[in-house]
Design an enzyme around this catalytic site. Sequence first.
Site, PDB file in Angstrom:
ATOM      1  N   ASN A 207      40.379  44.671  23.333  1.00 38.78           N
ATOM      2  CA  ASN A 207      40.314  46.044  23.824  1.00 38.78           C
ATOM      3  C   ASN A 207      41.667  46.728  23.558  1.00 38.78           C
ATOM      4  O   ASN A 207      42.688  46.361  24.145  1.00 38.78           O
ATOM      5  CB  ASN A 207      39.988  45.993  25.324  1.00 38.78           C
TER       6      ASN A 207
ATOM      7  N   ASP B 168      40.690  40.235  32.896  1.00 39.40           N
ATOM      8  CA  ASP B 168      39.299  40.611  33.059  1.00 39.40           C
ATOM      9  C   ASP B 168      39.285  41.682  34.131  1.00 39.40           C
ATOM     10  O   ASP B 168      39.832  41.496  35.215  1.00 39.40           O
ATOM     11  CB  ASP B 168      38.397  39.439  33.451  1.00 39.40           C
TER      12      ASP B 168
HETATM   13  P1  ITT Z   1      38.371  41.891  26.345  1.00 38.03           P
HETATM   14  O1  ITT Z   1      37.390  40.986  27.069  1.00 38.03           O
HETATM   15  O2  ITT Z   1      38.472  41.620  24.881  1.00 38.03           O
HETATM   16  O3  ITT Z   1      39.712  41.963  27.046  1.00 38.03           O
HETATM   17  P2  ITT Z   1      36.671  44.036  27.309  1.00 38.03           P
HETATM   18  O4  ITT Z   1      36.734  45.541  27.213  1.00 38.03           O
HETATM   19  O5  ITT Z   1      35.343  43.379  26.982  1.00 38.03           O
HETATM   20  O6  ITT Z   1      37.824  43.425  26.400  1.00 38.03           O
HETATM   21  P3  ITT Z   1      36.442  43.217  30.070  1.00 38.03           P
HETATM   22  O7  ITT Z   1      35.322  42.259  29.850  1.00 38.03           O
HETATM   23  O8  ITT Z   1      37.564  42.850  31.001  1.00 38.03           O
HETATM   24  O9  ITT Z   1      37.178  43.600  28.719  1.00 38.03           O
HETATM   25  O10 ITT Z   1      35.787  44.595  30.536  1.00 38.03           O
HETATM   26  C1  ITT Z   1      36.595  45.557  31.075  1.00 38.03           C
HETATM   27  C2  ITT Z   1      35.854  46.887  31.063  1.00 38.03           C
HETATM   28  O11 ITT Z   1      36.114  47.555  32.312  1.00 38.03           O
HETATM   29  C3  ITT Z   1      36.428  47.785  29.968  1.00 38.03           C
HETATM   30  O12 ITT Z   1      35.715  47.655  28.763  1.00 38.03           O
HETATM   31  C4  ITT Z   1      36.288  49.168  30.614  1.00 38.03           C
HETATM   32  O13 ITT Z   1      34.987  49.662  30.417  1.00 38.03           O
HETATM   33  C5  ITT Z   1      36.490  48.876  32.103  1.00 38.03           C
HETATM   34  N1  ITT Z   1      37.917  49.020  32.445  1.00 38.03           N
HETATM   35  C6  ITT Z   1      38.825  48.030  32.697  1.00 38.03           C
HETATM   36  N2  ITT Z   1      40.044  48.546  32.930  1.00 38.03           N
HETATM   37  C7  ITT Z   1      39.922  49.874  32.813  1.00 38.03           C
HETATM   38  C8  ITT Z   1      40.820  50.941  32.910  1.00 38.03           C
HETATM   39  O14 ITT Z   1      42.116  50.762  33.121  1.00 38.03           O
HETATM   40  N3  ITT Z   1      40.348  52.172  32.743  1.00 38.03           N
HETATM   41  C9  ITT Z   1      39.048  52.384  32.496  1.00 38.03           C
HETATM   42  N4  ITT Z   1      38.115  51.447  32.355  1.00 38.03           N
HETATM   43  C10 ITT Z   1      38.558  50.180  32.518  1.00 38.03           C
END
Ligand code: ITT
Length: 206
Positions: free
Chosen positions: A13, A73
């Site tokens: 991400n 996560d």
């Molecule tokens: P990785 O597993 O590769 O790190 P991912 O996006 O799939 O990437 P997650 O499974 O942790 O990561 O999902 C986190 C989701 O939650 C992310 O895609 C966003 O939609 C939301 N999210 C997390 N932190 C956020 C933030 O600071 N601002 C807005 N949305 C956020």
Amino acid sequence: MTPAPALVLATRNAGKLREFQALLEPLGCRVLCLGDLGVTREIEEDGKTFAENARLKAVGYSRLVPLPVLADDSGLVVDALGGRPGIRSARYAGPDASDSDRIRKLLGELGQLPGAPRAARFVCALALARAGSPVIEVEGACSGVIIDEARGTRGFGYDPVFLFPALGKTFAELDEAEKNRYSHRARAVRALFATDALAALIGPPA
Ligand code: ITT
């Protein structure tokens, strides 16, 4: 000159990567990404909590690279939706959905619950691992309110509909320094530094 100590951030991400670079590099820690080490394998996130998923990613990727690995996560927990999207925040609207698709789905679900409280919180679980073993786990959270109209263009994910009441702005209206002062991720990083585990693992700041 000795290069600054480094860790690998276990994420695909780009929004998370940018925030961690801004949070950790001023503290003397270089942040590399999986691509920098040529890692293309995906570690499955099939845990039941943010903490379990962070651990799975940190431990799994740390078997593949010769450096400490930090995994995040995170997600949005909405009280009126029984905690959803929660650990499914990234996949909430399907595997190929965009941030705007996910926001549309969230507002659609809340729209079916008129008068329901809009309280929500972002949660960030961090896990640090080395050579396939967990080292430390911490968590940070930040409370806010879901609003109906997206506001702001910064940040990523659900930021445009997450109002942070203390500043009267959504996370997408905060500049990077502000988000990195108040966010769930910033709070988790501060908790991580408070433990000294990172310094013990990667050495003193350069
Ligand atoms: P990785 O597993 O590769 O790190 P991912 O996006 O799939 O990437 P997650 O499974 O942790 O990561 O999902 C986190 C989701 O939650 C992310 O895609 C966003 O939609 C939301 N999210 C997390 N932190 C956020 C933030 O600071 N601002 C807005 N949305 C956020």
